[in-house]
Design a protein around this motif. Structure first.
Motif, mmCIF file in Angstrom:
data_model
loop_
_atom_site.group_PDB
_atom_site.id
_atom_site.type_symbol
_atom_site.label_atom_id
_atom_site.label_comp_id
_atom_site.label_asym_id
_atom_site.label_seq_id
_atom_site.Cartn_x
_atom_site.Cartn_y
_atom_site.Cartn_z
ATOM 1 N N ASN A 60 -5.094 1.952 -12.452
ATOM 2 C CA ASN A 60 -5.772 0.817 -11.795
ATOM 3 C C ASN A 60 -5.278 -0.549 -12.257
ATOM 4 N N LEU A 61 -4.366 -0.571 -13.214
ATOM 5 C CA LEU A 61 -3.848 -1.883 -13.647
ATOM 6 C C LEU A 61 -2.890 -2.448 -12.592
ATOM 7 N N ASN A 62 -2.404 -1.584 -11.699
ATOM 8 C CA ASN A 62 -1.625 -2.080 -10.554
ATOM 9 C C ASN A 62 -2.516 -2.866 -9.576
ATOM 10 N N MET B 289 -6.758 -8.243 -7.807
ATOM 11 C CA MET B 289 -7.706 -7.910 -6.729
ATOM 12 C C MET B 289 -8.961 -7.270 -7.306
ATOM 13 N N ARG B 290 -8.769 -6.616 -8.439
ATOM 14 C CA ARG B 290 -9.784 -5.739 -9.013
ATOM 15 C C ARG B 290 -10.710 -6.513 -9.953
ATOM 16 N N GLU B 291 -12.020 -6.425 -9.724
ATOM 17 C CA GLU B 291 -13.037 -7.005 -10.633
ATOM 18 C C GLU B 291 -12.524 -8.266 -11.344
ATOM 19 N N ILE C 277 -13.957 -9.784 -14.401
ATOM 20 C CA ILE C 277 -13.698 -9.137 -15.700
ATOM 21 C C ILE C 277 -12.234 -9.321 -16.112
ATOM 22 N N TYR C 278 -11.326 -9.048 -15.151
ATOM 23 C CA TYR C 278 -9.900 -8.995 -15.513
ATOM 24 C C TYR C 278 -9.113 -10.253 -15.148
ATOM 25 N N GLY C 279 -9.757 -11.189 -14.404
ATOM 26 C CA GLY C 279 -9.073 -12.436 -14.057
ATOM 27 C C GLY C 279 -8.196 -12.312 -12.819
ATOM 28 N N ILE D 212 0.824 -0.646 -25.140
ATOM 29 C CA ILE D 212 0.180 0.196 -24.119
ATOM 30 C C ILE D 212 -1.241 -0.254 -23.819
ATOM 31 N N ASN D 213 -1.554 -0.299 -22.535
ATOM 32 C CA ASN D 213 -2.949 -0.410 -22.112
ATOM 33 C C ASN D 213 -3.254 0.892 -21.364
ATOM 34 N N PRO D 214 -3.898 1.841 -22.039
ATOM 35 C CA PRO D 214 -4.148 3.129 -21.379
ATOM 36 C C PRO D 214 -5.268 3.052 -20.332
ATOM 37 N N ALA D 215 -5.870 1.857 -20.181
ATOM 38 C CA ALA D 215 -6.951 1.630 -19.201
ATOM 39 C C ALA D 215 -8.059 2.669 -19.398
ATOM 40 N N ALA D 216 -8.546 3.289 -18.319
ATOM 41 C CA ALA D 216 -9.691 4.194 -18.469
ATOM 42 C C ALA D 216 -9.366 5.422 -19.330
ATOM 43 N N TYR D 217 -8.061 5.780 -19.419
ATOM 44 C CA TYR D 217 -7.692 6.925 -20.265
ATOM 45 C C TYR D 217 -7.936 6.654 -21.755
ATOM 46 N N THR D 218 -8.075 5.365 -22.089
ATOM 47 C CA THR D 218 -8.431 4.976 -23.465
ATOM 48 C C THR D 218 -9.629 5.786 -23.960
ATOM 49 N N HIS D 219 -10.579 5.951 -23.041
ATOM 50 C CA HIS D 219 -11.883 6.499 -23.436
ATOM 51 C C HIS D 219 -11.969 8.024 -23.274
ATOM 52 N N THR D 220 -10.911 8.616 -22.714
ATOM 53 C CA THR D 220 -11.001 10.050 -22.397
ATOM 54 C C THR D 220 -9.816 10.895 -22.877
ATOM 55 N N HIS E 244 -6.224 -4.354 -24.526
ATOM 56 C CA HIS E 244 -7.201 -4.360 -23.429
ATOM 57 C C HIS E 244 -7.443 -5.792 -23.006
ATOM 58 N N ILE E 245 -7.461 -5.991 -21.717
ATOM 59 C CA ILE E 245 -7.671 -7.338 -21.174
ATOM 60 C C ILE E 245 -9.102 -7.786 -21.470
ATOM 61 N N SER E 246 -10.043 -6.907 -21.195
ATOM 62 C CA SER E 246 -11.454 -7.220 -21.459
ATOM 63 C C SER E 246 -11.800 -6.807 -22.897
ATOM 64 N N HIS F 194 -17.802 -5.314 -25.611
ATOM 65 C CA HIS F 194 -18.850 -6.088 -24.932
ATOM 66 C C HIS F 194 -19.271 -5.423 -23.639
ATOM 67 N N ARG F 195 -18.771 -4.210 -23.416
ATOM 68 C CA ARG F 195 -18.971 -3.590 -22.101
ATOM 69 C C ARG F 195 -19.828 -2.328 -22.208
ATOM 70 N N GLU F 196 -19.827 -1.511 -21.161
ATOM 71 C CA GLU F 196 -20.663 -0.311 -21.146
ATOM 72 C C GLU F 196 -20.370 0.540 -22.392
ATOM 73 N N PHE G 4 -19.778 3.628 -22.729
ATOM 74 C CA PHE G 4 -18.685 4.606 -22.638
ATOM 75 C C PHE G 4 -17.312 3.968 -22.845
ATOM 76 N N ARG G 5 -17.233 2.628 -22.720
ATOM 77 C CA ARG G 5 -15.944 1.948 -22.957
ATOM 78 C C ARG G 5 -15.788 1.531 -24.420
ATOM 79 N N GLN G 6 -16.837 1.690 -25.192
ATOM 80 C CA GLN G 6 -16.792 1.156 -26.558
ATOM 81 C C GLN G 6 -16.111 2.096 -27.537
HETATM 82 C C1 DQA Z 1 -9.175 -1.944 -19.740
HETATM 83 C C2 DQA Z 1 -10.592 -1.535 -20.155
HETATM 84 C C3 DQA Z 1 -10.897 -0.120 -19.664
HETATM 85 O O1 DQA Z 1 -12.214 0.250 -20.030
HETATM 86 C C4 DQA Z 1 -10.786 -0.052 -18.166
HETATM 87 O O2 DQA Z 1 -10.992 1.281 -17.708
HETATM 88 C C5 DQA Z 1 -9.511 -0.603 -17.637
HETATM 89 C C6 DQA Z 1 -8.935 -1.797 -18.258
HETATM 90 C C7 DQA Z 1 -8.876 -3.415 -20.121
HETATM 91 O O3 DQA Z 1 -7.708 -3.765 -20.105
HETATM 92 O O4 DQA Z 1 -9.791 -4.196 -20.369
HETATM 93 O O5 DQA Z 1 -8.992 -0.139 -16.632
HETATM 94 O O6 DQA Z 1 -8.250 -1.148 -20.456
#
Ligand code: DQA
Length: 168
Positions: free
Chosen positions: A10-12, A16-18, A21-23, A72-80, A99-101, A105-107, A109-111
């Motif tokens: 989803n970093l692609n 456009m995305r949120e 949160i991500y700017g 690396i920004n593993p995005a959601a895979y960070t948490h799983t 991580h960009i965010s 400070h978030r849900e 499951f992201r912590q």
């Molecule tokens: C993210 C944070 C993750 O929780 C989220 O799933 C992302 C982006 C970040 O860069 O803030 O896709 O890795």
């Protein structure tokens, strides 16, 4: 010095995305800025983005012997993803997770970051500037490692040349 920049799912969609949160910056814009500062410092970057866990793992494995470090920004895979953490541990390269965010400070499951256990350090919450911070940290770590290796090699060759030969 060569560094792989690996972007997860989803970093692609950045830009456009949120956006709250991500700017507003797109991934291409972030990469163009990173490329500009890296090339000024003689650093070569190899960019990769995938939405698929297996492709990210393949890319990490390819890093062995081909790059000096991983940003690396593993995005959601960070948490799983234990599998991505294992791949990072297997190649054992200096690695900075970005991580960009601010994931703390978030849900809830992201912590938790599973992949952070395989990283040298983590930068979270500074927006796209976090990639620049990550690059600075990574180049510093790699230079320190190279410096230590050069010192160890010099020490070994000094020891070898000081060893008595048979004639002595
Ligand atoms: C993210 C944070 C993750 O929780 C989220 O799933 C992302 C982006 C970040 O860069 O803030 O896709 O890795």
């Amino acid at each position: 010095m060569k560094i792989a920049v690996i972007q997860g799912p989803n970093l692609n969609m950045l830009g456009m995305r949120e956006r709250h949160i991500y700017g507003p910056m797109t991934l291409d814009q972030i990469h163009a800025q990173l490329e500009a500062s890296a090339s000024q410092n003689g650093i070569e970057l190899e960019f990769f983005q995938s939405n698929l866990e297996g492709e990210i793992i393949d890319r990490i494995q390819e890093c062995m012997g081909t790059v000096n470090g991983i940003l690396i920004n593993p995005a959601a895979y960070t948490h799983t993803s234990i599998a991505i953490a294992d791949a990072l541990k297997a190649v054992a390269l200096p690695t900075v997770e970005v991580h960009i965010s601010n994931i703390y400070h978030r849900e809830e499951f992201r912590q938790k970051s599973i992949t952070a256990s395989a990283s040298t350090g983590v930068i979270t919450g500074f927006g796209p500037f976090g990639y620049h911070l990550g690059l600075i940290a990574l180049t510093q770590i790699i230079s320190e490692i190279h410096g230590a290796q050069a010192a160890a090699n010099a020490q070994t060759s000094e020891e070898v040349s000081a060893e008595p030969t048979e004639q002595e």
